[in-house]
Write an enzyme that holds these catalytic residues in place. Structure first.
Site, PDB file in Angstrom:
ATOM      1  N   LYS A 196       0.854  -1.179   0.000  1.00  0.00           N
ATOM      2  CA  LYS A 196       0.000   0.000   0.000  1.00  0.00           C
ATOM      3  C   LYS A 196       0.889   1.228   0.000  1.00  0.00           C
ATOM      4  CE  LYS A 196      -3.497   2.375   2.703  1.00  0.00           C
ATOM      5  NZ  LYS A 196      -4.481   2.227   3.794  1.00  0.00           N
ATOM      6  N   ARG A 219       1.149   9.892   5.677  1.00  0.00           N
ATOM      7  CA  ARG A 219       1.383   8.526   6.126  1.00  0.00           C
ATOM      8  C   ARG A 219       2.691   7.951   5.576  1.00  0.00           C
ATOM      9  NH1 ARG A 219      -3.464   8.148   8.202  1.00  0.00           N
ATOM     10  NH2 ARG A 219      -5.418   8.093   7.042  1.00  0.00           N
ATOM     11  N   GLU A 235       7.408  -6.750   1.151  1.00  0.00           N
ATOM     12  CA  GLU A 235       6.238  -6.577   2.011  1.00  0.00           C
ATOM     13  C   GLU A 235       5.254  -7.735   1.832  1.00  0.00           C
ATOM     14  OE1 GLU A 235       4.953  -4.538   4.214  1.00  0.00           O
ATOM     15  OE2 GLU A 235       6.110  -2.694   4.170  1.00  0.00           O
ATOM     16  N   LYS A 250      -2.250  -1.478  -3.797  1.00  0.00           N
ATOM     17  CA  LYS A 250      -3.091  -0.283  -3.715  1.00  0.00           C
ATOM     18  C   LYS A 250      -2.224   0.953  -3.836  1.00  0.00           C
ATOM     19  CE  LYS A 250      -5.839   2.131  -0.358  1.00  0.00           C
ATOM     20  NZ  LYS A 250      -6.284   2.213   1.006  1.00  0.00           N
ATOM     21  N   SER A 276     -10.228   5.538  -4.423  1.00  0.00           N
ATOM     22  CA  SER A 276     -11.191   6.644  -4.544  1.00  0.00           C
ATOM     23  C   SER A 276     -10.753   7.682  -5.579  1.00  0.00           C
ATOM     24  CB  SER A 276     -11.404   7.296  -3.181  1.00  0.00           C
ATOM     25  OG  SER A 276     -10.197   7.813  -2.669  1.00  0.00           O
ATOM     26  N   TYR A 315     -14.860   1.204  -6.670  1.00  0.00           N
ATOM     27  CA  TYR A 315     -16.087   1.999  -6.523  1.00  0.00           C
ATOM     28  C   TYR A 315     -16.960   1.874  -7.767  1.00  0.00           C
ATOM     29  CZ  TYR A 315     -13.461   3.696  -2.585  1.00  0.00           C
ATOM     30  OH  TYR A 315     -12.743   3.727  -1.418  1.00  0.00           O
TER      31      TYR A 315
HETATM   32  C1  PBG Z   1      -6.854   3.395   5.666  1.00  0.00           C
HETATM   33  C2  PBG Z   1      -7.403   3.317   4.286  1.00  0.00           C
HETATM   34  C3  PBG Z   1      -7.341   4.305   3.311  1.00  0.00           C
HETATM   35  C4  PBG Z   1      -7.981   3.808   2.196  1.00  0.00           C
HETATM   36  C5  PBG Z   1      -8.454   2.547   2.499  1.00  0.00           C
HETATM   37  N1  PBG Z   1      -8.065   2.246   3.803  1.00  0.00           N
HETATM   38  C6  PBG Z   1      -6.833   5.680   3.368  1.00  0.00           C
HETATM   39  C7  PBG Z   1      -5.457   5.975   3.718  1.00  0.00           C
HETATM   40  O1  PBG Z   1      -4.554   5.150   3.722  1.00  0.00           O
HETATM   41  O2  PBG Z   1      -5.260   7.152   4.015  1.00  0.00           O
HETATM   42  C8  PBG Z   1      -8.115   4.561   0.911  1.00  0.00           C
HETATM   43  C9  PBG Z   1      -8.988   3.944  -0.113  1.00  0.00           C
HETATM   44  C10 PBG Z   1      -9.365   4.824  -1.226  1.00  0.00           C
HETATM   45  O3  PBG Z   1      -8.810   5.904  -1.473  1.00  0.00           O
HETATM   46  O4  PBG Z   1     -10.300   4.429  -1.915  1.00  0.00           O
HETATM   47  N2  PBG Z   1      -7.740   2.884   6.600  1.00  0.00           N
END
Ligand code: PBG
Length: 326
Positions: A196, A219, A235, A250, A276, A315
């Site tokens: 991620k 983050r 990872e 992701k 998203s 989505y």
């Molecule tokens: C963290 C989490 C995130 C997303 C899914 N789980 C946000 C982040 O890491 O800040 C993002 C998913 C998306 O953008 O559709 N709990």
């Protein structure tokens, strides 16, 4: 001279093209992300994710039923609590919004659908980080692991068939596997957000769950650096060794090299999360008439499968399933 190779022969009709297509896209390839908010009377539209809502329990159940009718058989739940605290205790509260929603869906669809729970604390913490903070204000990896284990148990008890840790703490899969097994949940699946990346594509999601990272922080101290490719394999291998049943990459379209690496190097199912921001970009350009959003959605999702993803968290699940069903 006639050409000896004529690849165009197989492109002449749409039936021929379908016959020889190397990659398929079916509604059952999708996992639909859904948001459920505590203490609302009506579903609230999420501006940057057109067509998506912060659901009430009631509207959530209807949405899941409608997805099922379109052939989407998997959903992942994100809870939006009414109040937050330092440790994110709403994440593991048996009466927290995610657990209430999981129980409702388990009663409605049971094992006819795959019910997943995103496992993280950021929606539930006042500071918006994915774990608890130490005295210096940094995310405390090992203290967070215990809270993830507790959250996994709460989700499994409430009916989650799959828990999906998304916080990128080291050792999170082992901690969760151990806790689940010790409590008899040996069949609860772990889908690890293995690779991620710290991405600018999560903006709309943060609106959807009402998360603002304290002090304009980010983050990057726990999510991966997008400059790195090999690190993703490291990872993901670590997660599989710790007991991950499925690994996830992701975001998706800007990380197809990673999807392809993991598919080639590992034997577990690989999921890709079309996030998203990827959805929002397509929707926004489509709404402006700058491109054909339906066509681009199909192209992107097919490309993610072509790169090696076994299934896709997106989505677009509901609307593309409908397009595919026509
Ligand atoms: C963290 C989490 C995130 C997303 C899914 N789980 C946000 C982040 O890491 O800040 C993002 C998913 C998306 O953008 O559709 N709990």
């Amino acid at each position: 001279m006639f050409p000896t190779e004529r690849p165009r022969r197989l492109r002449r009709t749409s039936a021929l093209r379908r016959l020889v297509a190397e990659t398929t896209l079916r509604p059952s390839d999708f996992v639909a992300p859904l948001f459920v908010a505590e203490g609302r009377r009506e579903p609230t539209p999420i501006t940057s994710l057109p067509g998506h809502f912060q659901h009430t329990i009631d509207s959530l159940r209807k949405e899941v039923h409608s997805l099922q009718l379109r052939g989407v058989q998997s959903v992942i739940l994100f809870g939006v609590p009414a109040t937050k605290d330092e440790t994110g205790s709403g994440a593991w509260d048996p009466n927290g919004i995610a657990q209430v929603a999981l129980r409702a869906l388990r009663d409605d669809v049971g094992d006819e659908m795959v019910i997943m729970a995103d496992l993280c604390l950021d929606e539930y913490t006042t500071h918006g980080h994915c774990g608890v903070l130490d005295a210096q204000g940094n995310v405390d990896n090992d203290a967070t692991l215990e809270l993830y284990a507790t959250t996994a148990l709460a989700q499994a008890h409430a009916g989650a068939a799959v828990v999906a840790p998304s916080g990128m703490m080291d050792g999170q899969v082992a901690a969760i596997r151990q806790a689940l097994d010790a409590d008899g949940f040996v069949n609860t699946v772990i889908m690890a957000y293995a690779a991620k990346y710290a991405s600018a594509l999560y903006g709309p999601f943060r609106e959807a769950v009402g998360v603002q990272i304290a002090g304009g922080g980010d983050r990057r101290a726990y999510q991966q650096d997008y400059a790195n490719r090999r690190e993703a394999l490291r990872e993901a291998r670590a997660d599989v060794e710790q007991g991950a049943d499925i690994v996830m990459v992701k975001p998706a379209t800007t990380y197809l090299d990673i999807v392809s690496d993991l598919r080639r190097e590992l034997d577990v199912p690989v999921c890709a999360y079309h996030v998203s921001g990827e959805y929002a970009m397509v929707k926004a350009a489509g709404a402006n008439g700058w491109l054909d959003a339906d066509a681009l959605a199909l192209e992107q999702l097919t490309a993610i499968r072509r790169a090696g993803a076994d299934f896709i968290l997106t989505y677009f699940a509901g609307e593309v399933a409908e397009v595919l069903g026509r």
